[in-house]
Design an enzyme around this catalytic site. Structure first.
Site, short mmCIF file in Angstrom:
data_model
loop_
_atom_site.label_atom_id
_atom_site.label_comp_id
_atom_site.label_asym_id
_atom_site.label_seq_id
_atom_site.Cartn_x
_atom_site.Cartn_y
_atom_site.Cartn_z
N HIS A 266 -8.89 -40.95 -37.51
CA HIS A 266 -7.67 -41.77 -37.54
C HIS A 266 -6.61 -41.09 -38.39
CE1 HIS A 266 -8.15 -43.73 -41.58
NE2 HIS A 266 -9.45 -43.74 -41.32
N ASP A 278 -9.78 -39.84 -46.42
CA ASP A 278 -9.74 -40.97 -45.49
C ASP A 278 -8.36 -41.07 -44.87
OD1 ASP A 278 -10.36 -43.30 -44.15
OD2 ASP A 278 -10.14 -44.60 -45.89
N GLU A 312 -5.96 -47.52 -38.03
CA GLU A 312 -7.35 -47.90 -38.26
C GLU A 312 -7.49 -48.78 -39.48
OE1 GLU A 312 -11.35 -47.54 -40.17
OE2 GLU A 312 -9.41 -46.83 -40.92
N GLU A 313 -6.74 -48.44 -40.53
CA GLU A 313 -6.93 -49.11 -41.82
C GLU A 313 -6.62 -50.60 -41.79
OE1 GLU A 313 -8.47 -47.88 -44.10
OE2 GLU A 313 -8.15 -45.72 -44.26
N ASP A 340 -15.01 -40.09 -39.85
CA ASP A 340 -14.25 -40.97 -40.74
C ASP A 340 -15.08 -41.35 -41.96
OD1 ASP A 340 -12.39 -42.68 -41.88
OD2 ASP A 340 -12.83 -44.36 -40.54
N HIS A 411 -9.71 -45.28 -50.72
CA HIS A 411 -8.59 -46.23 -50.84
C HIS A 411 -7.96 -46.25 -52.23
CE1 HIS A 411 -10.15 -48.87 -47.23
NE2 HIS A 411 -9.86 -47.62 -46.89
#
Length: 452
Positions: A266, A278, A312-313, A340, A411
């Site tokens: 992604h 990520d 995606e997130e 991912d 994140h």
């Protein structure tokens, strides 16, 4: 796990030479790392719908064209853009001090002057659901669930409901706001963001995550004090609907162009760090794998399709759009996979293949076994963005990476390029290139995916 002697080397034994060739080429290439470096340096954070996201789409189109893909195109995806804004949290009493906090993705803002209220702590979401309104009403709920470190990241799914559903459950009991212990395995003052959800039938309250170190500190206060007052001010806001894109590149098959080997990652990221792990790593890995197959072996027999998914997130938005846009041709996908989970070294291959065909891919399993990669289960969903494909009969695989330290950075503002070890991402690149070569240049067909 399948014993090594149960798979068949024939009829694809000749593919061993091709897989060895792409492995050797990969061991002399740093393309995956250079792609991640380009993305993080030239684009940086790219939350869906933002200016960074728009730069990422333009970057991806240019990069795939630069690498010589035969066909590069986009699929429009409608997304809601959300802006994090200012966030501040502090203990007012009995021990005044600041806490490191970040808003959870999609959270509403506090009132402009913030919220000051007593804090009530719960060990987990289940404990909160069993509480009474009298315990919670008018307070700030603190969900204090620790995430354990694990190579496969298996504890993530047990803790993430705090983040996703905490605001709804707290609001049902009359809470003014919710804060959670960050969903992460680090012991630092980096707070972990991530998407949260509201229920239209429940009042919306602000939701944030405090760093694990600050969660430890707040927990320690509760050991001696029950009357803890917290001040919270977050000024996140919705920025309206925007258009993002899935960006797709293909090397067209020479013999079976309508049969697709789909490898993906992604493109979007959260806005705190630069999204290197990520999912910049995944973008680099699958893009480089496809390029290495073409560069080393020539045009593939089946079409190799690289999909860089949007959004995606915030809920696999681009992936669902891909399924809608391609619903009439999903049956042509021979295999789908997604990278991912950062850049840790791959240690296991899981599949979702037709059981009657699975053991025919012995040449692939042997080549991976020679790299120390074992054959695992036949029940995987393949990764977030391809997880809806098995229900459509599409076979998927998961190349399981060592995620021991992945959730230290996940994140956070600490998700940056320096967290990627060049030798690790190169191993990923090699494995993905080998798998892609096998699937694209043999007639192995694991369709349909079993319905479990």
């Amino acid at each position: 796990m399948a014993p090594a002697n149960t798979y068949e080397l024939s009829p694809y034994e000749a593919s061993l030479a091709q897989m060895d060739a792409v492995k050797k080429a990969s061991q002399n290439s740093d393309l995956s790392y250079e792609v991640v470096k380009s993305l993080t340096v030239e684009v940086g954070p790219r939350i869906p719908g933002s200016a960074g996201d728009k730069r990422a789409v333009a970057w991806a189109e240019a990069k795939l064209n630069e690498l010589g893909f035969d066909k590069v195109y986009k699929q429009a995806v409608r997304v809601r853009n959300w802006e994090r804004g200012f966030a501040d949290a502090r203990v007012v009493s009995p021990f005044p001090q600041e806490l490191v906090i970040t808003a959870l993705g999609g959270s509403i803002a506090t009132p402009e002057k913030g919220i000051e209220a007593p804090v009530v702590m719960f060990a987990d979401l289940e404990s909160l659901t069993q509480a009474s309104s009298a315990e919670v009403a008018g307070k700030i709920v603190f969900l204090n669930t620790r995430m354990q470190r694990d190579r496969a990241g298996k504890f993530y799914g047990r803790v993430v409901p705090n983040r996703v559903n905490g605001a709804v459950q707290a609001a049902k009991l009359g809470a003014q706001a919710v804060i959670i212990r960050s969903v992460g395995t680090d012991n630092s003052r980096f707070a972990h963001t991530g998407v949260m959800r509201y229920d239209d039938d429940v009042a919306k309250i602000p939701a944030g995550a405090i760093s694990t170190a600050d969660a430890d500190n707040l927990e320690a206060m509760f050991e001696t004090q029950s009357d803890i007052v917290l001040s919270l001010n977050m000024q996140a806001k919705e920025a309206g609907w925007q258009t993002s894109y899935n960006v797709i590149g293909e090397f067209t098959g020479t013999e079976k162009p309508d049969e697709i080997v789909l490898i993906s990652a992604h493109l979007d990221s959260w806005d705190e760090g630069t999204g290197a792990l990520d999912d910049g790593a995944g973008v680099g890995i699958v893009t480089a794998a496809a390029k290495l197959v073409k560069e080393t072996l020539g045009q593939p027999k089946r079409t190799v399709r690289v999909v860089l998914y949007a959004a995606e997130e915030i809920g696999l938005v681009g992936a669902y759009q891909y399924v809608r846009d391609n619903k009439d041709t999903l049956e042509n996908i021979i295999m789908a996979a997604e990278s991912d989970f950062g850049a840790g070294q791959i240690y296991q291959l899981d599949t979702r293949f037709d059981p009657a065909a699975r053991m025919q891919a012995g040449a692939l399993y042997q080549a991976l076994e020679d790299m120390g990669i074992t054959l695992g289960n036949n029940t995987t969903n393949g990764g977030p963005d391809v997880s809806m494909l098995p229900a459509q009969g599409v076979p998927v695989i998961a190349l399981r990476q060592d995620g021991t330290y992945y959730f230290d950075y996940h994140h956070t503002a600490n998700d940056t390029l320096d967290k990627i070890k060049p030798e690790d991402i190169q191993q990923n690149q090699s494995v993905w290139a080998m798998v892609t070569a096998f699937m694209a240049n043999t007639d192995f067909d694991p369709r349909p995916a079993p319905q479990l």
